[in-house]
Design a protein around this motif. Sequence first.
Motif, PDB file in Angstrom:
ATOM      1  N   PHE A  79      56.459  63.913  70.793  1.00 40.27           N
ATOM      2  CA  PHE A  79      56.813  63.397  72.121  1.00 40.27           C
ATOM      3  C   PHE A  79      57.007  64.480  73.171  1.00 40.27           C
ATOM      4  CE2 PHE A  79      58.105  59.750  69.488  1.00 40.27           C
ATOM      5  CZ  PHE A  79      57.344  58.776  70.110  1.00 40.27           C
ATOM      6  N   LEU A  80      57.551  65.625  72.807  1.00 35.33           N
ATOM      7  CA  LEU A  80      57.836  66.665  73.792  1.00 35.33           C
ATOM      8  C   LEU A  80      56.680  67.637  74.009  1.00 35.33           C
ATOM      9  CD1 LEU A  80      61.533  67.485  72.825  1.00 35.33           C
ATOM     10  CD2 LEU A  80      60.696  65.950  74.620  1.00 35.33           C
ATOM     11  N   ALA A  81      55.821  67.798  73.009  1.00 33.10           N
ATOM     12  CA  ALA A  81      54.692  68.731  73.133  1.00 33.10           C
ATOM     13  C   ALA A  81      53.358  67.982  73.169  1.00 33.10           C
ATOM     14  CB  ALA A  81      54.708  69.743  72.001  1.00 33.10           C
ATOM     15  N   ASN A  82      53.406  66.679  73.375  1.00 28.19           N
ATOM     16  CA  ASN A  82      52.195  65.860  73.507  1.00 28.19           C
ATOM     17  C   ASN A  82      51.269  65.965  72.304  1.00 28.19           C
ATOM     18  OD1 ASN A  82      52.966  64.811  76.030  1.00 28.19           O
ATOM     19  ND2 ASN A  82      52.235  66.689  77.021  1.00 28.19           N
ATOM     20  N   ASP A  83      51.808  65.782  71.127  1.00 24.86           N
ATOM     21  CA  ASP A  83      51.044  65.773  69.881  1.00 24.86           C
ATOM     22  C   ASP A  83      50.114  66.977  69.754  1.00 24.86           C
ATOM     23  OD1 ASP A  83      50.172  64.892  67.415  1.00 24.86           O
ATOM     24  OD2 ASP A  83      48.755  63.443  68.224  1.00 24.86           O
ATOM     25  N   PRO A  84      50.702  68.170  69.509  1.00 20.75           N
ATOM     26  CA  PRO A  84      49.881  69.383  69.394  1.00 20.75           C
ATOM     27  C   PRO A  84      49.034  69.382  68.125  1.00 20.75           C
ATOM     28  CG  PRO A  84      52.128  69.849  68.785  1.00 20.75           C
ATOM     29  CD  PRO A  84      52.102  68.430  69.265  1.00 20.75           C
ATOM     30  N   GLU A  85      48.294  70.457  67.943  1.00 27.41           N
ATOM     31  CA  GLU A  85      47.442  70.589  66.765  1.00 27.41           C
ATOM     32  C   GLU A  85      48.291  70.687  65.496  1.00 27.41           C
ATOM     33  OE1 GLU A  85      44.326  73.490  67.046  1.00 27.41           O
ATOM     34  OE2 GLU A  85      44.346  73.357  69.236  1.00 27.41           O
ATOM     35  N   VAL A  86      47.660  70.443  64.367  1.00 27.52           N
ATOM     36  CA  VAL A  86      48.362  70.406  63.087  1.00 27.52           C
ATOM     37  C   VAL A  86      49.052  71.733  62.780  1.00 27.52           C
ATOM     38  CG1 VAL A  86      48.054  70.175  60.600  1.00 27.52           C
ATOM     39  CG2 VAL A  86      46.891  68.604  62.136  1.00 27.52           C
ATOM     40  N   TRP A  87      48.429  72.850  63.072  1.00 32.59           N
ATOM     41  CA  TRP A  87      49.024  74.141  62.758  1.00 32.59           C
ATOM     42  C   TRP A  87      50.360  74.332  63.466  1.00 32.59           C
ATOM     43  CZ3 TRP A  87      50.292  77.935  66.183  1.00 32.59           C
ATOM     44  CH2 TRP A  87      49.713  77.892  67.448  1.00 32.59           C
ATOM     45  N   VAL A  88      50.519  73.747  64.641  1.00 31.37           N
ATOM     46  CA  VAL A  88      51.787  73.844  65.379  1.00 31.37           C
ATOM     47  C   VAL A  88      52.884  73.106  64.607  1.00 31.37           C
ATOM     48  CG1 VAL A  88      52.988  73.294  67.535  1.00 31.37           C
ATOM     49  CG2 VAL A  88      50.609  74.090  67.593  1.00 31.37           C
ATOM     50  N   TYR A  89      52.554  71.928  64.084  1.00 29.42           N
ATOM     51  CA  TYR A  89      53.507  71.173  63.270  1.00 29.42           C
ATOM     52  C   TYR A  89      53.920  71.990  62.043  1.00 29.42           C
ATOM     53  CZ  TYR A  89      52.701  66.740  65.737  1.00 29.42           C
ATOM     54  OH  TYR A  89      52.638  65.741  66.667  1.00 29.42           O
ATOM     55  N   VAL A  90      52.933  72.552  61.370  1.00 30.16           N
ATOM     56  CA  VAL A  90      53.207  73.301  60.138  1.00 30.16           C
ATOM     57  C   VAL A  90      54.105  74.501  60.417  1.00 30.16           C
ATOM     58  CG1 VAL A  90      52.160  74.684  58.295  1.00 30.16           C
ATOM     59  CG2 VAL A  90      51.094  72.529  59.000  1.00 30.16           C
ATOM     60  N   VAL A  91      53.786  75.267  61.438  1.00 33.28           N
ATOM     61  CA  VAL A  91      54.572  76.458  61.761  1.00 33.28           C
ATOM     62  C   VAL A  91      55.976  76.066  62.217  1.00 33.28           C
ATOM     63  CG1 VAL A  91      54.761  78.398  63.380  1.00 33.28           C
ATOM     64  CG2 VAL A  91      52.576  77.898  62.275  1.00 33.28           C
ATOM     65  N   ALA A  92      56.088  75.050  63.058  1.00 37.84           N
ATOM     66  CA  ALA A  92      57.398  74.637  63.568  1.00 37.84           C
ATOM     67  C   ALA A  92      58.289  74.093  62.451  1.00 37.84           C
ATOM     68  CB  ALA A  92      57.221  73.593  64.668  1.00 37.84           C
ATOM     69  N   VAL A  93      57.724  73.278  61.578  1.00 36.37           N
ATOM     70  CA  VAL A  93      58.503  72.716  60.474  1.00 36.37           C
ATOM     71  C   VAL A  93      58.927  73.825  59.506  1.00 36.37           C
ATOM     72  CG1 VAL A  93      58.297  71.294  58.404  1.00 36.37           C
ATOM     73  CG2 VAL A  93      57.629  70.372  60.615  1.00 36.37           C
ATOM     74  N   ALA A  94      58.008  74.728  59.180  1.00 40.00           N
ATOM     75  CA  ALA A  94      58.341  75.830  58.271  1.00 40.00           C
ATOM     76  C   ALA A  94      59.440  76.706  58.868  1.00 40.00           C
ATOM     77  CB  ALA A  94      57.094  76.658  57.968  1.00 40.00           C
ATOM     78  N   ALA A  95      59.337  77.013  60.150  1.00 40.65           N
ATOM     79  CA  ALA A  95      60.358  77.838  60.806  1.00 40.65           C
ATOM     80  C   ALA A  95      61.714  77.126  60.822  1.00 40.65           C
ATOM     81  CB  ALA A  95      59.915  78.180  62.227  1.00 40.65           C
TER      82      ALA A  95
END
Length: 130
Positions: A79-95
Amino acid sequence: MASNSSLLALLALRCPRCHQGKLFSHSALNLRKFDEMPEACQVCAQAFEPEVGFYWGAMYISYGFSTVIVAIVGVMLYFLANDPEVWVYVVAVAAAVLLFTPLMFRYARAVMLYAFGGTRYDAGYAPRAM
């Protein structure tokens, strides 16, 4: 001063019996020693490991905490980053999971001890104010 609320004592990471003694020896920010627990409460001598291997079950609680973090970070990114690419999800969740690992570890152990440790609050073990 001891609190009669077990929830507040759990959130403060205090002994389940006296609500005074600290469950962990060092700060969560001390990344080398954040997992060290004393063998027993310094105030009431309650054992913090009721039996050998007791905290293996805390892994399931920690897994639940990680799942909640993954869901929250995923929804926020959507919702806040307008559904970014998958790698963004992976990096953000891992961090996020790495960042919260010391707290998840501590609270998983505390929940395990409070829920399954067989000890309840006893005001008789709390130090008396003079």
